[in-house]
Write an enzyme that holds these catalytic residues in place. Structure first.
Site, mmCIF file in Angstrom:
data_model
loop_
_atom_site.group_PDB
_atom_site.id
_atom_site.type_symbol
_atom_site.label_atom_id
_atom_site.label_comp_id
_atom_site.label_asym_id
_atom_site.label_seq_id
_atom_site.Cartn_x
_atom_site.Cartn_y
_atom_site.Cartn_z
ATOM 1 N N GLY A 44 0.809 -1.233 0.000
ATOM 2 C CA GLY A 44 0.000 0.000 0.000
ATOM 3 C C GLY A 44 0.833 1.269 0.000
ATOM 4 C CD GLU A 47 0.815 8.211 -5.039
ATOM 5 O OE1 GLU A 47 -0.236 8.783 -5.326
ATOM 6 O OE2 GLU A 47 1.218 8.107 -3.868
ATOM 7 C CE LYS A 62 4.711 12.402 -1.328
ATOM 8 N NZ LYS A 62 5.274 11.053 -1.179
#
Ligand code: HSE
Length: 438
Positions: free
Chosen positions: A189, A192, A207
């Protein structure tokens, strides 16, 4: 019984959305005790209501249309976790126009459309909170926005993509092939929905753009970002770097220069193996912020994954709840004019690592060294494989570490090197980063 109650609409119930629900329930007493506000998730918008989920939600609050969250009287705060930049933009801006406070973890959305989003936030006097957008569970947004507000930010060095870091760590430590390491990152997980964003460097670049914008008071344009991903990093590069005393990390660099220009770039970079950032492995992220008063502050933690990311979303939900109940209106981004220009990447300066694939013939090294010298670039170190390793790799490579030069000059030299008869493939070039410079 708490007097104040804030109603939340959750848009998106994937990995992070489910984590927000699960962890709000698990820590409800603590969160409500600390914040003094009762938090109620009144509506959840999902794409597929029939999907089997580990975390169960009451059917009565589920909708497939996020617009219901905007129109509903029983939603004060909209939490956007649907990802992407098209529907998410409509959702976020519709919420702001409806006077609903927004929480989002969507770094691509903020990086690409932050100017429009914060203009609409200002016009409607409605805040946007986005702690989960950068570095997963690390509270870096509030650190830069609030805790370091008294500082000029001289520079930020960040390992801010958990997936890339996880892949390179697994390639280094377990000898995994790139594809196998990526599959692990997806299964856990971290990656993306479209892992291209991780591997290409764009997730980290988004970011970095958010951190740069917060630090320098103008929204940095995505077209001014320099972005390279980990797709050209091979096990051989990791090995050569190690022999030279470095590790390779996908590093984002945000740096201010005296003239008000800033540089914002994300690239695989060699960093000294003794530096603290070199020991940031797996899904961990680290962000080193150099403030002019604070000095260096290092933030370290899990950069991706359900629980760490939902921790950041929960902190934003509490901030949003306070904004509902206390009428606090810090809008999430405040522009100022102390900076305002992003340096062209050609003007940025660093040392470089080059891997040059060559035909083993007399004069190879001298041809390459002469080309570099013609551009005023000197060689600082070289590395070579043992004969047994050479056979395994099946080709001849020249490994050079170059003295500092402007990237634009280096690019010209590399183009000329690639045109040499003895050079048989495009040159691999990574930055060697001096992490102590301001
Ligand atoms: N795919 C992202 C990462 C998730 O690996 O860092 C957290 O932003």
């Amino acid at each position: 019984m708490l007097e104040k109650s804030v109603k939340i609409g959750l848009a998106g119930f994937g990995n992070v959305g489910a984590g927000v629900w699960k962890n709000l329930e698990a820590n409800r007493k603590l969160i409500e005790g600390r914040s003094g506000v009762h938090l109620e998730i009144t509506r959840v918008a999902v794409r597929d209501p029939k999907k089997q989920r580990d975390v169960q939600i009451p059917a009565g609050i589920v909708t497939t249309d996020w617009r219901e969250l905007i129109d509903a009287d029983d939603v004060d705060v909209v939490v956007e976790l649907i990802g992407g930049t098209d529907a998410a933009f409509d959702l976020v801006t519709s919420a702001l126009k409806a006077g609903k406070i927004v929480v989002t973890g969507n770094k691509a959305l903020l990086a690409e459309r932050g100017v429009e989003i914060f203009r609409i936030a200002e016009e409607n006097n409605v805040p946007v909170f986005y702690e989960a957008a950068v570095a997963g569970g690390i509270p870096i947004i509030k650190a830069v926005q609030e805790s370091l507000i008294g500082n000029h930010i001289e520079g930020i060095y960040g390992i801010i993509n958990g997936t890339s870091n996880y892949i390179m760590t697994r390639m280094t430590e377990a000898g995994l092939a790139f594809e196998d390491a990526l599959k692990e990152a997806s299964d856990l997980g971290y990656a993306e929905a479209d892992p291209y964003l991780d591997i290409s460097g764009w997730d980290a670049a988004h970011k970095a753009a958010i951190l740069a914008s917060l630090s320098y008071g103008y929204w940095v344009r995505t077209e001014d970002l320099h972005v390279e991903g980990i797709d050209r990093v091979t096990s051989a590069d990791i090995h050569y770097a190690e022999k030279l005393g470095y590790v390779i990390k996908l590093l984002s660099v945000v740096k201010a220069h005296g003239d008000g220009e800033i540089e914002v770039r994300t690239q695989p970079s060699l960093i000294p193996s003794g530096h603290i950032l070199a020991s940031v492995n797996g899904v961990f992220n680290a962000v080193s912020v150099h403030g002019d008063i604070s000095g260096e502050c290092l933030f370290y933690g899990s950069g991706a994954g359900q629980d760490p990311t939902s921790s950041s979303v929960l902190s934003d939900i509490v901030d949003a709840a306070h904004a509902v109940t206390k009428d606090h209106r810090g809008l999430g981004f405040t522009a100022h004019a102390l900076y305002g220009k992003t340096m062209p990447v050609q003007d940025t300066v660093s040392e470089y690592y080059l891997r040059i694939t060559v035909n083993d013939q007399p004069g190879v090294i001298s041809a390459i060294a002469t080309t570099l010298a013609n551009h005023g670039i000197g060689i600082r170190a070289t590395s070579s494989l043992k004969p047994s390793e050479m056979k395994e790799n099946g080709f001849d490579e020249v490994i050079l570490v170059l003295h500092a030069a402007k990237f634009g000059v280096l690019q010209q030299a590399v183009t000329e090197i690639e045109a040499l008869d003895c050079v048989t493939d495009s040159v691999v070039c990574f930055r060697v980063e001096d992490l102590d410079s301001k």
